[in-house]
Motif scaffolding. Structure first.
Motif, short mmCIF file in Angstrom:
data_model
loop_
_atom_site.label_atom_id
_atom_site.label_comp_id
_atom_site.label_asym_id
_atom_site.label_seq_id
_atom_site.Cartn_x
_atom_site.Cartn_y
_atom_site.Cartn_z
N THR A 42 5.63 6.80 2.46
CA THR A 42 4.20 6.95 2.70
C THR A 42 3.56 5.57 2.91
OG1 THR A 42 3.76 6.87 0.31
CG2 THR A 42 4.07 9.05 1.32
N ARG A 43 2.57 5.56 3.72
CA ARG A 43 1.89 4.31 4.03
C ARG A 43 0.47 4.36 3.46
NH1 ARG A 43 1.54 1.60 10.08
NH2 ARG A 43 0.63 -0.41 9.42
N ASP A 44 0.17 3.35 2.66
CA ASP A 44 -1.15 3.30 2.03
C ASP A 44 -2.22 3.02 3.07
OD1 ASP A 44 0.00 3.71 -0.44
OD2 ASP A 44 0.24 1.57 -0.84
N GLY A 45 -3.40 3.56 2.81
CA GLY A 45 -4.53 3.28 3.67
C GLY A 45 -5.05 1.86 3.47
N PHE A 46 -6.02 1.51 4.29
CA PHE A 46 -6.54 0.14 4.24
C PHE A 46 -7.17 -0.16 2.89
CE2 PHE A 46 -10.24 -2.67 4.74
CZ PHE A 46 -9.59 -3.83 5.13
N LEU A 47 -8.00 0.76 2.39
CA LEU A 47 -8.68 0.52 1.11
C LEU A 47 -7.69 0.48 -0.04
CD1 LEU A 47 -11.89 2.71 1.54
CD2 LEU A 47 -11.64 0.24 1.82
N VAL A 48 -6.67 1.37 -0.01
CA VAL A 48 -5.67 1.35 -1.07
C VAL A 48 -4.89 0.03 -1.05
CG1 VAL A 48 -3.58 2.47 -1.93
CG2 VAL A 48 -5.46 3.85 -1.06
N GLY A 49 -4.49 -0.40 0.15
CA GLY A 49 -3.79 -1.68 0.25
C GLY A 49 -4.65 -2.84 -0.20
N LEU A 50 -5.93 -2.81 0.15
CA LEU A 50 -6.85 -3.87 -0.28
C LEU A 50 -7.00 -3.88 -1.80
CD1 LEU A 50 -8.83 -6.10 0.56
CD2 LEU A 50 -10.61 -4.34 0.74
N GLY A 51 -7.09 -2.68 -2.38
CA GLY A 51 -7.20 -2.61 -3.84
C GLY A 51 -5.96 -3.12 -4.54
N LYS A 52 -4.77 -2.75 -4.03
CA LYS A 52 -3.53 -3.25 -4.64
C LYS A 52 -3.42 -4.76 -4.50
CE LYS A 52 -0.73 0.94 -4.13
NZ LYS A 52 0.48 1.53 -3.51
N TRP A 53 -3.82 -5.27 -3.32
CA TRP A 53 -3.77 -6.73 -3.14
C TRP A 53 -4.70 -7.43 -4.11
CZ3 TRP A 53 -7.81 -9.97 -1.68
CH2 TRP A 53 -7.45 -11.30 -1.43
N TRP A 54 -5.90 -6.87 -4.31
CA TRP A 54 -6.85 -7.50 -5.21
C TRP A 54 -6.34 -7.46 -6.65
CZ3 TRP A 54 -10.49 -10.75 -6.12
CH2 TRP A 54 -11.25 -10.66 -7.28
N LEU A 55 -5.78 -6.33 -7.08
CA LEU A 55 -5.26 -6.24 -8.45
C LEU A 55 -4.10 -7.21 -8.66
CD1 LEU A 55 -5.32 -2.37 -9.03
CD2 LEU A 55 -6.88 -4.08 -9.97
N ALA A 56 -3.21 -7.31 -7.66
CA ALA A 56 -2.10 -8.25 -7.78
C ALA A 56 -2.60 -9.69 -7.81
CB ALA A 56 -1.13 -8.04 -6.62
N SER A 57 -3.59 -10.01 -6.98
CA SER A 57 -4.14 -11.36 -6.96
C SER A 57 -4.85 -11.69 -8.27
CB SER A 57 -5.11 -11.52 -5.79
OG SER A 57 -4.47 -11.28 -4.55
N TYR A 58 -5.57 -10.70 -8.81
CA TYR A 58 -6.28 -10.92 -10.07
C TYR A 58 -5.29 -11.17 -11.21
CZ TYR A 58 -9.39 -10.03 -14.02
OH TYR A 58 -10.11 -10.13 -15.18
N LYS A 59 -4.21 -10.37 -11.25
CA LYS A 59 -3.20 -10.57 -12.29
C LYS A 59 -2.51 -11.92 -12.13
CE LYS A 59 0.77 -8.40 -14.52
NZ LYS A 59 1.49 -9.66 -14.66
N SER A 60 -2.21 -12.29 -10.88
CA SER A 60 -1.58 -13.59 -10.64
C SER A 60 -2.49 -14.73 -11.08
CB SER A 60 -1.21 -13.72 -9.16
OG SER A 60 -0.67 -14.99 -8.89
N MET A 61 -3.78 -14.59 -10.82
CA MET A 61 -4.74 -15.62 -11.24
C MET A 61 -4.79 -15.72 -12.76
SD MET A 61 -8.76 -15.90 -10.23
CE MET A 61 -8.33 -15.67 -8.51
N GLN A 62 -4.78 -14.57 -13.43
CA GLN A 62 -4.78 -14.59 -14.89
C GLN A 62 -3.53 -15.28 -15.44
OE1 GLN A 62 -5.30 -10.37 -15.88
NE2 GLN A 62 -7.28 -10.86 -16.78
N ASP A 63 -2.38 -14.94 -14.87
CA ASP A 63 -1.13 -15.56 -15.33
C ASP A 63 -1.14 -17.06 -15.08
OD1 ASP A 63 -0.30 -13.04 -16.04
OD2 ASP A 63 0.89 -12.72 -14.23
#
Length: 403
Positions: free
Chosen positions: A138-159
């Motif tokens: 399955t291929r995520d939509g644009f908003l889902v991909g954007l949300g996953k990217w933001w969550l991953a970036s936020y976690k990486s920034m925290q780490d």
């Protein structure tokens, strides 16, 4: 086998047999099947020959097609008296029949199967498949991909912020003499970051000085201002190029090595062993590497300054006809200690960035050879990006301050 025989006798007693599908193979080495159906809606699926991976047995699709052709089947039994050898091919065919019967509401009697096959089929169908367990493309939509990217970036920034905080605490503990690490590790890191890096720093610094002088000579010679090649090379090397090029060299050479070393330790679970034994990986592994770069980067920057200016002098003397004395005097007059201080200060910051990026990616590495390679690549990319960003920040600050 008795239940299968009784089922066959019931079929024959109720009505004349009607063959829905039959494989006429006579070679026992070739798997075959036949479907016998009675009028009462009871079907008998008979197997013969070898049902193995090496034999040419019919597939599950052929059995499904044969069963689908028999309308009115409400119950299916099995006859395996003529079955010779079997393996997972036979079990796969039976599971296909069971799945087809379940979907069509047909009762499937496993009594006619060999005992081993019955146990395997029962085990395979004991627990139903969990919904969503299969991987689907399955291929995520644009908003889902954007949300996953933001969550991953936020976690990486925290780490990253947590890692920087732990590194700061480790430096503070070192400043008061409470950090625990082996002095021999610090000496090894100093050697790797200093003397062993001299050849590549020498080559790059001389070439950068030659390039700057050559580019400047082409333009300045048009106005008869060849002497200002010394100013161009000296200022560029002192304020910018020496620190930047040394930082990039150490990012590609030392930062990647740090990431690979700690990533390999992560794969071998050595870092987990440090934590279990009560040793802080931040103090025992990261601190010596960070101290080595903090100490060696200013020295390498000074060394790069000297060689870069000498490289510019080669072009100025041999190509532009300047005398060594004129080039030296013009260089001394064009730069000040402030210019060298700015470059050396940058080199210290760049050294900290390279050490933190390499160690961070190494400690975050996965537990595979591919993950170690990815960690080394990420460390180099992160270090170079941060060096360029910080250099731009320093350029803005020094411009505002007028220095």
């Amino acid at each position: 086998m008795e239940s299968a025989v009784r089922l066959a006798e019931n079929i024959l007693a109720q009505a004349p047999r009607m063959t829905v599908a039959k494989d006429h193979a006579t070679d026992r080495k070739t798997g075959a099947f036949s479907v016998e159906m009675g009028t009462a809606g009871v079907g008998l699926l008979a197997f013969s020959g070898d049902w193995t991976l090496q034999a040419k047995a019919p597939g599950a699709a052929a059995i499904a097609s044969a069963l689908a052709a028999g309308t009115g089947i409400r119950r299916i039994g099995f006859d395996t008296d003529a079955l010779a050898q079997w393996d997972s091919t036979f079990i796969t065919a039976i599971l296909g029949v069971v799945a087809q019967g379940k979907a069509a509401g047909i009762d499937v009697d496993l009594g006619g199967l060999p005992a081993g096959a019955q146990r395997l089929v029962t085990l395979a169908t004991a627990v139903p498949e969990r919904q969503g367990a299969r991987r689907t493309a399955t291929r995520d939509g644009f908003l889902v991909g954007l949300g996953k990217w933001w969550l991953a970036s936020y976690k990486s920034m925290q780490d990253s912020l947590a890692f920087v905080g732990e590194a700061t605490i480790a430096l503070a503990r070192f400043s008061v003499g409470r950090a625990r690490f082996r002095r021999v590790d610090l000496m090894i890191a100093l050697e790797a970051c200093g003397p062993k890096a001299l050849p590549i720093v020498t080559l790059i610094s001389v070439l950068i000085g030659l390039i700057l002088a050559f580019v400047g000579a082409i333009q300045l010679r048009q106005f008869g201002a060849q002497i200002y090649v010394a100013d161009l090379v000296a200022i560029a090397m002192a304020r910018e190029m020496a620190a930047i090029m040394t930082g990039i060299i150490m990012a590609g050479r030392t930062g990647a090595a740090f990431a690979a070393q700690l990533g390999t330790m992560q794969v071998n679970e050595e870092i987990d062993a440090f934590r279990t034994l009560g040793f802080s990986p931040m103090e025992f592994l990261v601190l010596p590497r960070m101290l080595a770069l903090i100490v060696m980067m200013p020295l390498l920057c000074i060394y790069a300054n000297i060689l870069g200016i000498l490289g510019g002098g080669i072009v100025g003397i041999w190509m532009l006809g300047l005398t060594p004395t004129a080039y030296y005097v013009q260089t001394i007059a064009s730069v000040s200690l402030t210019d060298f201080g700015i470059g050396i200060s940058k080199s210290v910051i760049f050294g900290i960035v390279v050490a933190l990026a390499g160690c961070l990616k190494g400690l975050q590495s996965g537990r595979s050879a591919s993950a170690v390679g990815d960690a080394a690549t990420s460390a180099v990319v992160l270090s170079i990006v941060m060096i360029i960003v910080l250099d731009g920040f320093f350029a803005v600050v020094t411009s505002i301050m007028g220095i």
